[in-house]
Design a protein around this motif. Structure first.
Motif, PDB file in Angstrom:
ATOM      1  N   GLN A   1       6.943 -11.954  13.990  1.00 16.07           N
ATOM      2  CA  GLN A   1       6.010 -11.237  13.073  1.00 16.07           C
ATOM      3  C   GLN A   1       6.538 -10.250  12.334  1.00 16.07           C
ATOM      4  O   GLN A   1       7.528  -9.500  12.842  1.00 16.07           O
ATOM      5  CB  GLN A   1       4.919 -10.824  14.279  1.00 16.07           C
ATOM      6  N   TRP A   2       5.945  -9.904  11.350  1.00 14.17           N
ATOM      7  CA  TRP A   2       6.037  -9.003  10.217  1.00 14.17           C
ATOM      8  C   TRP A   2       5.386  -7.594  11.003  1.00 14.17           C
ATOM      9  O   TRP A   2       4.377  -7.528  11.507  1.00 14.17           O
ATOM     10  CB  TRP A   2       5.681  -9.185   8.983  1.00 14.17           C
ATOM     11  N   ARG A   3       6.163  -6.636  10.699  1.00 14.96           N
ATOM     12  CA  ARG A   3       5.606  -5.256  11.369  1.00 14.96           C
ATOM     13  C   ARG A   3       5.483  -3.983  10.102  1.00 14.96           C
ATOM     14  O   ARG A   3       6.782  -4.238   9.436  1.00 14.96           O
ATOM     15  CB  ARG A   3       6.450  -4.540  12.603  1.00 14.96           C
ATOM     16  N   PHE A   4       4.603  -3.346  10.304  1.00  9.74           N
ATOM     17  CA  PHE A   4       4.697  -2.376   9.113  1.00  9.74           C
ATOM     18  C   PHE A   4       4.215  -1.083   9.625  1.00  9.74           C
ATOM     19  O   PHE A   4       3.541  -0.739  10.612  1.00  9.74           O
ATOM     20  CB  PHE A   4       3.395  -2.642   8.105  1.00  9.74           C
ATOM     21  N   ARG A   5       5.138  -0.118   9.170  1.00 10.28           N
ATOM     22  CA  ARG A   5       4.708   1.394   9.678  1.00 10.28           C
ATOM     23  C   ARG A   5       3.416   1.966   8.874  1.00 10.28           C
ATOM     24  O   ARG A   5       3.481   1.799   7.754  1.00 10.28           O
ATOM     25  CB  ARG A   5       5.965   2.284   9.374  1.00 10.28           C
ATOM     26  N   LYS A   6       2.636   2.358   9.565  1.00  5.92           N
ATOM     27  CA  LYS A   6       1.538   2.934   9.083  1.00  5.92           C
ATOM     28  C   LYS A   6       1.814   4.130   7.825  1.00  5.92           C
ATOM     29  O   LYS A   6       0.989   4.006   6.785  1.00  5.92           O
ATOM     30  CB  LYS A   6       0.602   3.760  10.183  1.00  5.92           C
ATOM     31  N   ARG A   7       2.711   4.912   8.123  1.00  9.82           N
ATOM     32  CA  ARG A   7       3.198   5.987   7.155  1.00  9.82           C
ATOM     33  C   ARG A   7       3.471   4.995   5.627  1.00  9.82           C
ATOM     34  O   ARG A   7       3.390   5.570   4.737  1.00  9.82           O
ATOM     35  CB  ARG A   7       4.196   6.786   7.850  1.00  9.82           C
ATOM     36  N   ASP A   8       4.359   4.039   5.978  1.00 10.04           N
ATOM     37  CA  ASP A   8       4.952   3.326   4.714  1.00 10.04           C
ATOM     38  C   ASP A   8       3.606   2.702   4.130  1.00 10.04           C
ATOM     39  O   ASP A   8       3.584   2.594   2.745  1.00 10.04           O
ATOM     40  CB  ASP A   8       5.780   2.176   5.320  1.00 10.04           C
ATOM     41  N   ILE A   9       2.735   2.392   4.623  1.00 11.40           N
ATOM     42  CA  ILE A   9       1.631   1.626   4.137  1.00 11.40           C
ATOM     43  C   ILE A   9       0.753   2.647   3.223  1.00 11.40           C
ATOM     44  O   ILE A   9       0.315   2.505   2.126  1.00 11.40           O
ATOM     45  CB  ILE A   9       0.620   0.715   5.067  1.00 11.40           C
ATOM     46  N   SER A  10       0.773   3.897   3.890  1.00 10.80           N
ATOM     47  CA  SER A  10      -0.164   4.912   3.256  1.00 10.80           C
ATOM     48  C   SER A  10       0.509   5.216   1.866  1.00 10.80           C
ATOM     49  O   SER A  10      -0.008   5.387   0.901  1.00 10.80           O
ATOM     50  CB  SER A  10      -0.061   6.042   4.160  1.00 10.80           C
ATOM     51  N   VAL A  11       2.057   5.314   2.112  1.00  7.77           N
ATOM     52  CA  VAL A  11       2.769   5.695   0.865  1.00  7.77           C
ATOM     53  C   VAL A  11       2.667   4.692  -0.204  1.00  7.77           C
ATOM     54  O   VAL A  11       2.390   5.059  -1.411  1.00  7.77           O
ATOM     55  CB  VAL A  11       4.214   6.261   1.173  1.00  7.77           C
ATOM     56  N   PHE A  12       2.517   3.535   0.139  1.00  7.26           N
ATOM     57  CA  PHE A  12       2.435   2.400  -0.972  1.00  7.26           C
ATOM     58  C   PHE A  12       1.151   2.327  -1.551  1.00  7.26           C
ATOM     59  O   PHE A  12       1.220   2.170  -2.649  1.00  7.26           O
ATOM     60  CB  PHE A  12       2.758   1.036  -0.001  1.00  7.26           C
ATOM     61  N   THR A  13       0.105   2.568  -0.723  1.00  7.61           N
ATOM     62  CA  THR A  13      -1.444   2.691  -1.362  1.00  7.61           C
ATOM     63  C   THR A  13      -1.550   3.782  -2.417  1.00  7.61           C
ATOM     64  O   THR A  13      -1.943   3.563  -3.389  1.00  7.61           O
ATOM     65  CB  THR A  13      -2.372   2.767  -0.410  1.00  7.61           C
ATOM     66  N   ASN A  14      -0.960   5.061  -2.249  1.00  6.66           N
ATOM     67  CA  ASN A  14      -0.938   6.144  -2.910  1.00  6.66           C
ATOM     68  C   ASN A  14      -0.129   5.602  -4.137  1.00  6.66           C
ATOM     69  O   ASN A  14      -0.489   6.137  -5.173  1.00  6.66           O
ATOM     70  CB  ASN A  14      -0.531   7.454  -2.259  1.00  6.66           C
ATOM     71  N   LYS A  15       1.142   5.044  -3.971  1.00  5.36           N
ATOM     72  CA  LYS A  15       1.961   4.901  -5.011  1.00  5.36           C
ATOM     73  C   LYS A  15       1.336   3.760  -5.966  1.00  5.36           C
ATOM     74  O   LYS A  15       1.186   3.946  -7.453  1.00  5.36           O
ATOM     75  CB  LYS A  15       3.230   4.392  -4.451  1.00  5.36           C
TER      76      LYS A  15
END
Length: 91
Positions: free
Chosen positions: A42-56
């Motif tokens: 399974q793929w896992r994602f850090r919440k912090r990384d997704i937040s940075v991605f959405t802002n970028k």
């Protein structure tokens, strides 16, 4: 115990946040578009990384629209950002 920013999300949770299908989220992870890592199969994602991605992404989309013929997308982007931030910060 993981801190809030270190929370791990699965593909379905990220799909809800980004308003994508889980298959698209997995494809983006495979193509290194989204920061992710594999835990087992399974793929896992850090919440912090997704937040940075959405802002970028919001900034890049906004800038792209600014460079077009004056089309405004501020309201749409603001709603998307608000939705993503709400989902990322909800318990």
């Amino acid at each position: 115990m993981l801190e809030r920013e270190e929370e791990l999300l699965n593909s379905r949770q990220v799909a809800v946040i980004l308003d994508l299908s889980p298959d698209t989220v997995n494809e983006f992870a495979r193509k290194n578009i989204l920061p992710a890592f594999k835990k087992g199969k399974q793929w896992r994602f850090r919440k912090r990384d997704i937040s940075v991605f959405t802002n970028k992404q919001s900034r890049e989309i906004r800038d792209a629209y600014k460079n077009r013929s004056g089309l405004g997308c501020g309201s749409w982007l603001k709603l998307r950002r608000m939705r993503a931030n709400y989902l990322l910060n909800s318990p």
